[in-house]
Enzyme design. Structure first.
Site, PDB file in Angstrom:
ATOM      1  N   ASN A 191      13.028 -32.826   4.487  1.00 26.31           N
ATOM      2  CA  ASN A 191      11.836 -32.068   4.366  1.00 26.31           C
ATOM      3  C   ASN A 191      11.826 -30.348   4.931  1.00 26.31           C
ATOM      4  O   ASN A 191      10.871 -30.088   5.337  1.00 26.31           O
ATOM      5  CB  ASN A 191      10.879 -32.794   5.205  1.00 26.31           C
ATOM      6  CG  ASN A 191       9.298 -32.520   4.870  1.00 26.31           C
ATOM      7  OD1 ASN A 191       8.997 -31.934   4.176  1.00 26.31           O
ATOM      8  ND2 ASN A 191       8.371 -33.026   5.803  1.00 26.31           N
ATOM      9  N   GLY A 223      -9.040 -31.490  -3.746  1.00 22.05           N
ATOM     10  CA  GLY A 223      -9.227 -32.346  -2.665  1.00 22.05           C
ATOM     11  C   GLY A 223      -9.927 -31.362  -1.422  1.00 22.05           C
ATOM     12  O   GLY A 223     -10.947 -31.338  -1.025  1.00 22.05           O
ATOM     13  N   HIS A 254      -1.771 -20.388  -4.613  1.00 21.75           N
ATOM     14  CA  HIS A 254      -0.820 -19.953  -3.663  1.00 21.75           C
ATOM     15  C   HIS A 254      -0.760 -18.373  -3.699  1.00 21.75           C
ATOM     16  O   HIS A 254      -0.088 -17.878  -2.946  1.00 21.75           O
ATOM     17  CB  HIS A 254       0.706 -20.199  -4.233  1.00 21.75           C
ATOM     18  CG  HIS A 254       1.027 -21.511  -4.493  1.00 21.75           C
ATOM     19  ND1 HIS A 254       0.953 -22.349  -5.637  1.00 21.75           N
ATOM     20  CD2 HIS A 254       1.449 -22.654  -3.424  1.00 21.75           C
ATOM     21  CE1 HIS A 254       1.070 -23.510  -5.367  1.00 21.75           C
ATOM     22  NE2 HIS A 254       1.399 -23.887  -4.066  1.00 21.75           N
TER      23      HIS A 254
HETATM   24  N1  GLN Z   1      -5.651 -33.479  -1.573  1.00 19.11           N
HETATM   25  C1  GLN Z   1      -4.629 -32.779  -1.195  1.00 19.11           C
HETATM   26  C2  GLN Z   1      -5.334 -31.354  -0.721  1.00 19.11           C
HETATM   27  O1  GLN Z   1      -6.131 -30.905  -1.729  1.00 19.11           O
HETATM   28  C3  GLN Z   1      -3.569 -32.611  -1.696  1.00 19.11           C
HETATM   29  C4  GLN Z   1      -2.419 -31.535  -0.934  1.00 19.11           C
HETATM   30  C5  GLN Z   1      -1.078 -31.401  -1.594  1.00 19.11           C
HETATM   31  O2  GLN Z   1      -0.918 -31.801  -2.585  1.00 19.11           O
HETATM   32  N2  GLN Z   1      -0.121 -31.484  -0.716  1.00 19.11           N
HETATM   33  O3  GLN Z   1      -5.248 -30.396   0.286  1.00 19.11           O
END
Ligand code: GLN
Ligand code: ZN
Length: 754
Positions: free
Chosen positions: A120, A435, A697
């Site tokens: 990670n 989200g 981004h």
């Molecule tokens: N549902 C998460 C968000 O919108 C997804 C985040 C991600 O893809 N790492 O933050």
């Protein structure tokens, strides 16, 4: 034959963010202009000296030097060999040039970042082209070496090897980085000469790429490289370090070279038989990585000692080590004062792993007589873990074994699509988001106040509800079709669930570097996973109560929860994944019962856990897909399942994405211009898809024209009935104003194209 000057106890590398994240704070202060370069270097020096002195005091007789970094070790290697991208060459201050390559500036783009093997940790991807003018800049490494020697540390300089460096770089202007190997090697030769002149007995050359599938051509490049480096007359003894897997055919090839030692990762599959099968190792130092550098569990010392005892017979000299750098584990259990004592006794963080290395090497070389107490304590801790009732939940196990094949199957996608269309009544090209909405200062303030006890849990709850109401109102105003609650209550998409599931516990200070100054604190999954109660229903139900439009429930998928946690090592990962999947499945069903019509289960880490060797990939994809399907097949066919993947280069997992059988998949595509849709088509994908049309981004607001162009391009590859319109990831890192403007353009573009 004996090995000249061997050592007996070491680790392959050390964490660098500081036990209290001192380097993170200092670096961020430097970026913000609050401290100068001298002050930042002083913090670095202080951290190195404390750490190297402690490792020496702990009894290591060879200590890695040079794994310290202000940002990333691949970037350091690029800098050392004159391979920073040309676009930063104009920046005169060396530290600012280095950070510009890492993070970009207003004028220059940073290097890309990607995952370091299957960890990670993210490294910066050097760019190597025909114009890269390799040149040696050894000052950082030599400076750290001198500094450590002055402290009386038994130093072993560490560098990333030429094969790994070039293989992990990105070729630009039409070449493959390995094409430049011949131009790079003279600089490695020069470096080895300088290290010898500094009095280094050994140099560790990291070549983790040797545990991946190598072509014959790559193996012969390996032979050429190490024939050339070992052929030098004035150089330190060479230890080639492999880690994260079994070197396979690379091991006999490497052992035939004139190098003096190899480091092997016994925690990731290498066996004592692998060593016995290579007679040439009888002349070499084998650095046996029997203490896992990537997990946080205590080592089975008896098992490790048995392996080491066998290895003695087939090696020229034997040293005990961590299997990889300790970069991937937290510093020390000393900082965990709140942990349940039993749980604590099962763990070994960085400092404790160093203690295990030392204990094993003493036992190996001097016998177990003097350390009987320590060995007994380790055995007792191990036994207490095995016997702990919290590890097993028979009800969950019984439920899982009662589930049949149909628990991972839904009706055919076309049938589901008809039912869902009828129920949801969405327009063509429905608009939605992934989200999260911006983590506003109000949210951060509320979290900080709750932590300090300045507000009650109830007050916090009220503030989060207010955030949700704002986000729902915003989405209504903008005219989005499928709404979300915005995730204000979530600190982190894995930790949030881990905190609510039995079988996990959290650390207070178990920080691990993810990239640069970004650190994460992975939860520890130690026992059977059980959902105590609904985890998200209240928040999402509240959002749904505020609107007639469908609100999408947001969950994290089982693979991602495993990938971003430290996971138990006493049962197959696949079994653990099924338990997590069952908890998520129960949540999807509860969301459905409370009136939620769409549930999204995010799997941004699906690709990350993909094994390094081709041979192991299918088995992984099989259990990963099964876990996702188990999590998402408990709902009615009329309930729509979405998933989200955070990247667009699917490569080897493209087939698995179709097998997930999610009704709608949102992916990153804003930066890769929709090519991903052709790839999906080629793999026979026929489900709903939302290629990101807004690159989150970047703070740039995409124009209506741009988004329209993207959608028209997407429509060439995907029929309108299957196409969704969304950003390419969550919005939590963005500012509210740019998000509102971007989403307004997104909705306008979708309406125009309809
Ligand atoms: N549902 C998460 C968000 O919108 C997804 C985040 C991600 O893809 N790492 O933050
Ligand atoms: Zn994402």
């Amino acid at each position: 034959m004996t090995v000249h000057n061997p050592f007996t106890a070491t680790v392959l590398g050390i964490p660098r963010i500081g036990p209290r994240r001192e380097l993170k704070r200092a670096t961020e202060s430097y970026w913000a202009g609050r401290i100068d370069a001298g002050e930042l270097h002083a913090v670095g020096r202080e951290l190195r000296s404390t750490q190297l002195t402690a490792l020496t005091a702990a009894g290591l007789d060879s200590v890695p030097v040079g794994t310290f970094s202000y940002y990333d070790q691949m970037l350091d290697t690029a800098e050392m060999f004159g391979a920073l991208p040309l676009r930063v060459a104009g920046i005169t201050d060396p530290l600012d040039r280095y950070f510009a390559a890492a993070r970009g500036t207003d004028e220059v783009e940073p290097l890309e970042m990607t995952k370091w093997f299957d960890t990670n940790y993210h490294y910066l991807v050097p760019e190597i082209g025909p114009g890269t003018a390799f040149a040696l800049h050894p000052d950082k490494l030599l400076g750290e070496l001198r500094e450590a020697r002055e402290l009386g540390v038994p130093v072993r300089p560490v560098v990333i090897g030429p094969l790994t460096f070039l293989t992990l770089s990105k070729g630009i202007d039409g070449i493959s980085p390995l094409d430049r190997l011949n131009d790079l090697l003279p600089h490695y030769r020069e470096l080895l000469g300088l290290l010898a002149a500094e009095g280094a007995d050994w140099v560790q050359i990291d070549e983790p790429v040797l545990v991946t599938d190598l072509t014959d051509a790559e193996l012969s490049l390996m032979r050429r490289t190490y024939a050339e480096l070992s052929g030098l007359t004035r150089r330190p003894a060479i230890l080639v370090a492999t880690y994260f897997g079994r070197p396979g055919a690379a091991l006999p090839a490497l052992a035939d070279m004139g190098i003096e030692g190899v480091a092997l990762d016994f925690a990731s599959g290498t066996t004592v038989d692998d060593v016995a099968a290579v007679p040439a190792l009888a002349d070499k130092l084998v650095v046996a990585g029997v203490v896992d550098g990537r997990n946080i569990w205590r080592t089975d010392l008896d098992g490790a000692l048995a392996s080491l005892g066998t290895l003695l017979g087939s090696t020229g000299a034997l040293a005990v080590s961590s299997s990889s750098s300790l970069l991937h584990v937290p510093y020390s259990l000393d900082h965990e004062t709140e942990l349940d004592p039993a749980l604590r006794s099962w763990l070994a963080f960085g400092a404790e792993k160093v203690g295990e290395v030392r204990l094993l090497s003493t036992a190996l070389h001097e016998g177990t007589g003097g350390i009987a107490d320590e060995l007994a304590a380790a055995r007792a801790a191990q036994a207490s873990r095995t016997a702990d009732p919290r590890l097993r939940n028979d009800a969950v196990r019984a439920r899982l074994s009662a589930l049949g094949e149909d628990a991972t199957r839904r009706a055919p996608a076309t049938e589901r699509r008809a039912l869902q269309r009828e129920r949801l009544q969405l327009p063509l090209l429905p608009t939605t988001t992934i989200g999260s909405y911006p983590q506003t200062t109000a949210i951060r303030k509320a979290r900080a106040e709750l932590r300090k006890g300045e507000i009650t849990g109830e007050q916090y709850h009220e503030r989060m509800r207010a955030e949700i109401a704002d986000v729902v109102a915003l989405q209504e105003k903008l005219g989005l079709d499928v709404l979300v609650h915005g995730e204000p209550e979530r600190n982190d998409m894995v930790q949030y669930f881990a905190e609510q599931l039995d079988g996990f516990f959290a650390t207070a200070n178990g920080w691990v570097q993810s990239y640069g100054t970004r650190c994460v604190r992975p939860p520890i999954l130690y026992g059977d996973v059980v959902r105590r109660a609904p985890m998200t229903v209240e928040w999402i139900g509240y959002a749904q109560s505020l609107t007639a439009k469908p609100v999408k429930g947001m969950l994290t998928g089982p693979v991602t929860i495993l990938a971003w946690s430290f996971v138990r090592d006493d049962q197959p990962l696949a079994d653990t994944a099924r338990q997590v999947a069952l908890a998520i499945r129960d949540e999807t069903v509860d969301l459905q019962s409370s009136g939620i019509r769409i549930v999204q289960v995010d799997e941004p880490a699906l690709r990350e856990l993909l094994p390094l060797r081709a041979q192991a990939k299918q088995a992984y994809l099989d259990w990963a897909v099964t876990a996702f399907r188990l999590a998402t097949s408990g709902v009615a066919d009329a309930t729509q399942i979405h998933t989200h993947l955070c990247y667009s280069e699917f490569g080897e997992i493209i087939g698995a994405i179709a097998d997930l059988d999610a009704d709608v998949t949102s992916i990153e595509a804003a930066r890769s211009h929709m090519e991903v849709l052709d790839d999906l088509n080629a793999a026979g994908f026929h489900l709903g898809v939302g290629p990101g049309v807004y690159d989150i981004h970047s703070p740039r607001v995409p124009s209506v024209e741009e988004i329209t162009t993207s959608l028209l391009a997407a429509l060439k590859a995907v029929p309108a009935e299957r196409l969704w319109v969304n950003p390419d990831c969550g919005l939590k890192t963005r500012g509210p104003a740019e998000v509102e403007a971007s989403l307004r353009n997104l909705v306008t573009a979708a309406q125009a194209v309809r």
